[in-house]
Design a protein around this motif. Sequence first.
Motif, PDB file in Angstrom:
ATOM      1  N   LYS A  95       0.845  -1.194   0.000  1.00  0.00           N
ATOM      2  CA  LYS A  95       0.000   0.000   0.000  1.00  0.00           C
ATOM      3  C   LYS A  95       0.890   1.258   0.000  1.00  0.00           C
ATOM      4  N   PRO A  96       0.310   2.392  -0.406  1.00  0.00           N
ATOM      5  CA  PRO A  96       1.127   3.595  -0.540  1.00  0.00           C
ATOM      6  C   PRO A  96       1.647   4.134   0.801  1.00  0.00           C
ATOM      7  N   TRP A  97       2.857   4.644   0.769  1.00  0.00           N
ATOM      8  CA  TRP A  97       3.377   5.359   1.948  1.00  0.00           C
ATOM      9  C   TRP A  97       4.346   6.456   1.522  1.00  0.00           C
ATOM     10  N   ILE A  98       4.368   7.490   2.334  1.00  0.00           N
ATOM     11  CA  ILE A  98       5.119   8.717   2.037  1.00  0.00           C
ATOM     12  C   ILE A  98       6.168   8.915   3.130  1.00  0.00           C
ATOM     13  N   ALA A  99       7.368   9.332   2.754  1.00  0.00           N
ATOM     14  CA  ALA A  99       8.351   9.754   3.757  1.00  0.00           C
ATOM     15  C   ALA A  99       8.282  11.279   3.848  1.00  0.00           C
ATOM     16  N   ALA A 100       8.061  11.790   5.045  1.00  0.00           N
ATOM     17  CA  ALA A 100       8.032  13.239   5.281  1.00  0.00           C
ATOM     18  C   ALA A 100       9.318  13.583   6.023  1.00  0.00           C
ATOM     19  N   VAL A 101      10.243  14.241   5.316  1.00  0.00           N
ATOM     20  CA  VAL A 101      11.612  14.380   5.818  1.00  0.00           C
ATOM     21  C   VAL A 101      11.923  15.821   6.230  1.00  0.00           C
ATOM     22  N   ALA A 102      12.278  15.998   7.498  1.00  0.00           N
ATOM     23  CA  ALA A 102      12.832  17.267   7.974  1.00  0.00           C
ATOM     24  C   ALA A 102      14.213  16.961   8.547  1.00  0.00           C
ATOM     25  N   GLY A 103      15.128  17.892   8.427  1.00  0.00           N
ATOM     26  CA  GLY A 103      16.456  17.704   9.017  1.00  0.00           C
ATOM     27  C   GLY A 103      17.244  16.617   8.293  1.00  0.00           C
ATOM     28  N   TYR A 104      18.105  15.939   9.070  1.00  0.00           N
ATOM     29  CA  TYR A 104      19.039  14.988   8.457  1.00  0.00           C
ATOM     30  C   TYR A 104      18.359  13.706   7.972  1.00  0.00           C
ATOM     31  N   ALA A 105      18.634  13.358   6.722  1.00  0.00           N
ATOM     32  CA  ALA A 105      18.296  12.009   6.210  1.00  0.00           C
ATOM     33  C   ALA A 105      19.605  11.503   5.614  1.00  0.00           C
ATOM     34  N   MET A 114      14.127   6.888   0.667  1.00  0.00           N
ATOM     35  CA  MET A 114      14.025   6.499  -0.754  1.00  0.00           C
ATOM     36  C   MET A 114      13.263   5.196  -0.957  1.00  0.00           C
ATOM     37  N   MET A 115      13.026   4.431   0.129  1.00  0.00           N
ATOM     38  CA  MET A 115      12.201   3.219   0.015  1.00  0.00           C
ATOM     39  C   MET A 115      10.719   3.576  -0.110  1.00  0.00           C
ATOM     40  N   SER A 116      10.377   4.819   0.262  1.00  0.00           N
ATOM     41  CA  SER A 116       8.960   5.226   0.251  1.00  0.00           C
ATOM     42  C   SER A 116       8.488   5.402  -1.190  1.00  0.00           C
ATOM     43  N   ASP A 117       7.191   5.635  -1.354  1.00  0.00           N
ATOM     44  CA  ASP A 117       6.665   5.874  -2.706  1.00  0.00           C
ATOM     45  C   ASP A 117       7.050   7.262  -3.191  1.00  0.00           C
ATOM     46  N   PHE A 118       7.088   8.233  -2.307  1.00  0.00           N
ATOM     47  CA  PHE A 118       7.721   9.510  -2.621  1.00  0.00           C
ATOM     48  C   PHE A 118       8.063  10.234  -1.325  1.00  0.00           C
ATOM     49  N   ILE A 119       8.991  11.177  -1.497  1.00  0.00           N
ATOM     50  CA  ILE A 119       9.479  11.944  -0.340  1.00  0.00           C
ATOM     51  C   ILE A 119       8.918  13.358  -0.431  1.00  0.00           C
ATOM     52  N   LEU A 120       8.309  13.791   0.659  1.00  0.00           N
ATOM     53  CA  LEU A 120       7.919  15.186   0.803  1.00  0.00           C
ATOM     54  C   LEU A 120       8.950  15.776   1.771  1.00  0.00           C
ATOM     55  N   ALA A 121       9.580  16.886   1.381  1.00  0.00           N
ATOM     56  CA  ALA A 121      10.687  17.395   2.193  1.00  0.00           C
ATOM     57  C   ALA A 121      10.333  18.727   2.843  1.00  0.00           C
ATOM     58  N   ALA A 122      10.809  18.914   4.057  1.00  0.00           N
ATOM     59  CA  ALA A 122      10.781  20.236   4.682  1.00  0.00           C
ATOM     60  C   ALA A 122      11.948  21.038   4.102  1.00  0.00           C
ATOM     61  N   ASP A 123      11.856  22.368   4.193  1.00  0.00           N
ATOM     62  CA  ASP A 123      12.957  23.186   3.665  1.00  0.00           C
ATOM     63  C   ASP A 123      14.242  23.020   4.485  1.00  0.00           C
ATOM     64  N   THR A 124      14.160  22.313   5.595  1.00  0.00           N
ATOM     65  CA  THR A 124      15.347  22.037   6.422  1.00  0.00           C
ATOM     66  C   THR A 124      15.996  20.695   6.086  1.00  0.00           C
ATOM     67  N   ALA A 125      15.413  19.951   5.142  1.00  0.00           N
ATOM     68  CA  ALA A 125      15.897  18.569   4.907  1.00  0.00           C
ATOM     69  C   ALA A 125      17.307  18.587   4.318  1.00  0.00           C
ATOM     70  N   LYS A 126      18.081  17.584   4.746  1.00  0.00           N
ATOM     71  CA  LYS A 126      19.437  17.419   4.201  1.00  0.00           C
ATOM     72  C   LYS A 126      19.634  15.935   3.923  1.00  0.00           C
ATOM     73  N   PHE A 127      19.956  15.614   2.670  1.00  0.00           N
ATOM     74  CA  PHE A 127      20.098  14.226   2.260  1.00  0.00           C
ATOM     75  C   PHE A 127      21.572  13.931   1.999  1.00  0.00           C
ATOM     76  N   GLY A 128      22.021  12.747   2.386  1.00  0.00           N
ATOM     77  CA  GLY A 128      23.410  12.399   2.102  1.00  0.00           C
ATOM     78  C   GLY A 128      23.678  10.928   2.292  1.00  0.00           C
ATOM     79  N   GLN A 129      24.742  10.470   1.636  1.00  0.00           N
ATOM     80  CA  GLN A 129      25.226   9.083   1.810  1.00  0.00           C
ATOM     81  C   GLN A 129      26.682   9.190   2.287  1.00  0.00           C
ATOM     82  N   PRO A 130      26.855   9.487   3.586  1.00  0.00           N
ATOM     83  CA  PRO A 130      28.214   9.753   4.072  1.00  0.00           C
ATOM     84  C   PRO A 130      28.979   8.516   4.544  1.00  0.00           C
ATOM     85  N   GLU A 131      28.496   7.309   4.179  1.00  0.00           N
ATOM     86  CA  GLU A 131      29.117   6.080   4.690  1.00  0.00           C
ATOM     87  C   GLU A 131      30.603   5.995   4.390  1.00  0.00           C
TER      88      GLU A 131
END
Length: 257
Positions: A95-105, A114-131
């Motif tokens: 079934k559908p699900w949304i990621a609502a992202v604020a701050g660090y992701a 990114m596993m969600s059906d789509f991402i809704l972001a706050a203007d504070t969101a920060k995305f990264g793959q720092p592994e």
Amino acid sequence: MTYTTVIVEQHDAVTLVRLNRPQALNALNSEVLGELIQLFAAYDADASQRCLVLTGSEKAFAAGADIKEMQPKDFSAMYVENFFAGWERVTNTRKPWIAAVAGYALGGGCELAMMSDFILAADTAKFGQPEIKLGVAPGMGGSQRLTRAVGKAKAMEMCLTGRMMDAAEAERASLVSRVVPAAELVDEALKVAAQIAAMPPLAALACKEMVNAAFETGLQQGVVFERRLFHALNATADKVEGMTAFVDKRPGNWTGR
Ligand code: CAA
């Protein structure tokens, strides 16, 4: 069901899930994974729930997989446990699900979003793959889903340098569907989720399957898959209702049959 690392609320037909490990910026340890597996299975099984929103805190959606849990594990421990394999249950949610992202992701946090059906972001969101800065690399699908979302150049740069992408860049790069002011994030996500929840549920399942098939098939095969599902939807009561309601100039009344 009671959970310790997430807070679950039901808003009519929408389930709102808040990751809740503030002491670790919502780092995703095995306990969080176990609870998410349970709750996504429960969501899929509950006919009264038609969309789900997963969010974090103002500071962090999730700052990654739990580094302190991973620190002592060597190759054999990771390999024998098949560490991270459980996330497939989350990506298999029908079934559908949304990621609502604020701050660090970051790291696993970006990968979970990114596993969600789509991402809704706050203007504070920060995305990264720092592994890479930890001597490892993405392990929950980041190298694959980020590349599919934003293309090779940005994905490669992010994985190789660990730099973060802010919300505006994430929207330009199509990583997120939209950016909204942080204070409005959860309300806006609930509003979009309520719109999805009000749609005929079989058609919603089909839309999700079709769009996801675009990542797994060639164009011709994908178009045929779409057409067959379209044909199948014509056998549903909701199709009869939807088209009759249109002709009668009234809203549809869905039964999910
Ligand atoms: N795992 C475990 N604990 C974490 C964590 C993580 N990923 N991220 C943050 N925390 C903990 C910190 O250790 C700290 O705990 P203590 O108070 O007990 O020391 C607490 O959360 C608060 O964090 P900071 O003090 O670091 O907060 P900050 O505001 O100074 O910095 C941050 C925020 C830039 C996000 C920083 O916390 C950070 O860099 N976190 C790690 C990000 C990261 O590398 N993520 C990738 C993890 S590996 C991965 O995810 C593998 C994969 O592919 C799945």
